[in-house]
Motif scaffolding. Structure first.
Motif, PDB file in Angstrom:
ATOM      1  N   GLY A  10       3.881  16.797  -2.805  1.00 37.28           N
ATOM      2  CA  GLY A  10       4.878  15.788  -3.161  1.00 37.28           C
ATOM      3  C   GLY A  10       4.869  14.645  -2.160  1.00 37.28           C
ATOM      4  N   VAL A  11       3.722  14.440  -1.513  1.00 36.28           N
ATOM      5  CA  VAL A  11       3.677  13.483  -0.404  1.00 36.28           C
ATOM      6  C   VAL A  11       4.115  12.084  -0.850  1.00 36.28           C
ATOM      7  CG1 VAL A  11       2.210  12.375   1.339  1.00 36.28           C
ATOM      8  CG2 VAL A  11       1.929  14.798   0.860  1.00 36.28           C
ATOM      9  N   SER A  12       3.687  11.669  -2.043  1.00 37.08           N
ATOM     10  CA  SER A  12       4.034  10.307  -2.465  1.00 37.08           C
ATOM     11  C   SER A  12       5.107  10.290  -3.543  1.00 37.08           C
ATOM     12  CB  SER A  12       2.783   9.567  -2.942  1.00 37.08           C
ATOM     13  OG  SER A  12       2.239  10.219  -4.076  1.00 37.08           O
ATOM     14  N   SER A  13       5.863  11.381  -3.695  1.00 32.68           N
ATOM     15  CA  SER A  13       6.961  11.380  -4.673  1.00 32.68           C
ATOM     16  C   SER A  13       8.269  11.861  -4.064  1.00 32.68           C
ATOM     17  CB  SER A  13       6.601  12.263  -5.873  1.00 32.68           C
ATOM     18  OG  SER A  13       6.283  13.583  -5.447  1.00 32.68           O
ATOM     19  N   CYS A  23       6.727  22.573  -1.137  1.00 31.43           N
ATOM     20  CA  CYS A  23       6.365  21.187  -1.430  1.00 31.43           C
ATOM     21  C   CYS A  23       6.056  20.494  -0.112  1.00 31.43           C
ATOM     22  CB  CYS A  23       7.537  20.499  -2.141  1.00 31.43           C
ATOM     23  SG  CYS A  23       7.264  18.750  -2.448  1.00 31.43           S
ATOM     24  N   ALA A  24       4.884  19.884  -0.040  1.00 33.27           N
ATOM     25  CA  ALA A  24       4.469  19.156   1.159  1.00 33.27           C
ATOM     26  C   ALA A  24       4.827  17.683   0.997  1.00 33.27           C
ATOM     27  CB  ALA A  24       2.951  19.297   1.354  1.00 33.27           C
ATOM     28  N   ALA A  25       5.312  17.059   2.091  1.00 29.67           N
ATOM     29  CA  ALA A  25       5.691  15.646   2.003  1.00 29.67           C
ATOM     30  C   ALA A  25       5.627  14.993   3.385  1.00 29.67           C
ATOM     31  CB  ALA A  25       7.068  15.498   1.374  1.00 29.67           C
ATOM     32  N   THR A  26       6.008  13.724   3.441  1.00 31.55           N
ATOM     33  CA  THR A  26       5.848  12.989   4.688  1.00 31.55           C
ATOM     34  C   THR A  26       7.007  12.025   4.914  1.00 31.55           C
ATOM     35  OG1 THR A  26       4.248  11.699   5.986  1.00 31.55           O
ATOM     36  CG2 THR A  26       4.540  11.032   3.720  1.00 31.55           C
ATOM     37  N   ASN A  36       0.862  -1.180   0.000  1.00 29.55           N
ATOM     38  CA  ASN A  36       0.000   0.000   0.000  1.00 29.55           C
ATOM     39  C   ASN A  36       0.904   1.237   0.000  1.00 29.55           C
ATOM     40  OD1 ASN A  36       0.379  -1.351   2.762  1.00 29.55           O
ATOM     41  ND2 ASN A  36       0.165   0.806   3.294  1.00 29.55           N
ATOM     42  N   PRO A  37       0.378   2.378  -0.459  1.00 26.93           N
ATOM     43  CA  PRO A  37       1.236   3.583  -0.534  1.00 26.93           C
ATOM     44  C   PRO A  37       1.436   4.263   0.827  1.00 26.93           C
ATOM     45  CG  PRO A  37      -0.941   4.049  -1.425  1.00 26.93           C
ATOM     46  CD  PRO A  37      -0.940   2.595  -1.069  1.00 26.93           C
TER      47      PRO A  37
END
Ligand SMILES: *Cc1c(COP(=O)(O)O)cnc(C)c1O
Length: 362
Positions: free
Chosen positions: A165-168, A184-187, A5-6
């Motif tokens: 850009g959470v999933s990149s 850019c938002a990310a996790t 899962n992502p």
């Protein structure tokens, strides 16, 4: 269990071990050092200059970072253009709506490519737009949106570009300067292989500090986080254990060769899965070359309901992901993030091959 899962992703042993680090108060210098290491490590993912960019750390999932970015960076009187071609683009609009931010939507179908000529024409007609938000990798379908070209359109018109850009972030290329990315938002828990709990926004410092602007939110105001973090502190308690895990995950990331190496690793795993499933007659949702390296979506096998496929694979140690919304009954998704290897994907394909033939779904 192998998670396909992502996010959250399968952790490496060293990241899992880091979670058990010493008890630590977030007002102590050891915390300041940990926070500094993470902020520097995040900027290094894309070789960003700390005098021009800041990594702002938040305790919350990726959506917290999206919301902080939109709510903190579009000023009063600004208008946000949102590009939607999936769930996360729609979420950006929802955030603007909730915060009372004027916004206009450029909509393509879920999974459809963004038509750049239509977008350019649409932007010419939307003179009031000051900012534009777009999802880089639209996880709904696996499509990688053309942020470089969208950034060029924004630059022509002096529009600030905000990227989900959470999933990149950490796997796909992101040229902050070249593409004109303001933020850019990310996790932590997707391509960086940390645990859920920490998310972040990387922003141009000049985009962050707008003196006299009244914050729309207390908890998600990026400027106040950035000021506190630059001074070695934090406005609120952070998830200390998640910080330990992220610091270790970033060390591992950089030791393994950084962003290009992670992209190559995901690309190889995704190709292995795509080729293997195609050989079984499973059709990808998007044409070759349209998907990110992070996740590919596939049509369900004929006569097999998602729940049947999911439960069959889970019983053999693999968690896949369903489609969302209108795609729930027709597709499944396979992400190749996390501490997994080609041998895991071989076993996944073998488990898939053992699926009993489908019957027409009533
Ligand atoms: C996962 C994801 C998010 C954030 O989801 P959370 O459940 O809040 O972590 C946001 N945008 C994209 C594109 C994602 O893939």
């Amino acid at each position: 269990m192998i998670l396909l899962n992502p996010g959250p992703v399968v952790l490496s042993r060293r990241v899992r071990r880091a979670l058990g680090g010493p008890d630590l108060c977030h007002r102590e210098p050891e915390f300041a050092a940990l926070q500094h290491t993470i902020r520097r490590g995040l900027l290094q993912v894309y070789d960003l200059d700390p005098s021009r960019y800041a990594a702002v750390l938040l305790t919350g999932s990726g959506t917290a970072a999206m919301e902080a970015m939109v709510a903190s960076l579009v000023p009063d009187g600004g208008t946000l253009a949102v590009i939607e071609n999936g769930v996360y683009g729609e979420r950006l609009s929802k955030i603007a709506d909730i915060h009372g931010i004027a916004h206009a939507v450029f909509r393509a179908g879920w999974g459809a490519a963004i038509d750049l000529e239509s977008l350019a024409a649409w932007l010419r007609g939307a003179r009031e737009v000051t900012h534009l938000a777009v999802v880089h990798h639209e996880t709904t379908t696996g499509r990688l949106n053309p942020v470089a070209a969208i950034g060029a359109l924004c630059r022509e018109r002096g529009i600030g570009l905000l990227v989900d850009g959470v999933s990149s972030f950490g796997a796909e290329a992101l040229d902050f300067d070249g593409w004109g990315i303001a933020a850019c938002a990310a996790t932590a828990n997707k391509c960086l292989h940390g645990v859920p709990g920490t998310s972040f926004v990387i922003a141009r410092r000049e985009a962050l500090s707008s003196p006299g602007v009244r914050p729309r939110t207390l908890y998600l105001d990026l400027d106040s986080y950035c000021r506190a973090q630059d001074a070695g502190g934090t406005p609120f308690t952070q998830s200390v254990q998640s910080f330990y895990a992220l610091a270790e995950a970033l060390a591992e990331f950089h030791e393994e060769g950084g962003r290009p190496a992670r992209q190559a690793r995901y690309a190889a795993l995704a190709r292995q899965v795509r080729d293997g499933l195609k050989a079984m007659g499973i059709r990808p949702l998007l044409a070759d070359g349209a998907s990110s390296v992070v996740l590919h979506a596939y049509h369900l096998p004929d006569g097999i309901a998602y729940a049947t496929l999911h439960d069959h694979l889970k019983a053999r140690g693999f968690v896949i992901y369903s489609g969302q919304g209108g795609l729930a009954g027709t597709i499944f998704r396979v992400s190749t993030m996390g501490a997994i290897a080609a041998a895991d994907m071989e076993r996944f394909l073998a488990a898939f091959r053992a699926l009993p033939p489908g019957r027409p779904i009533a």
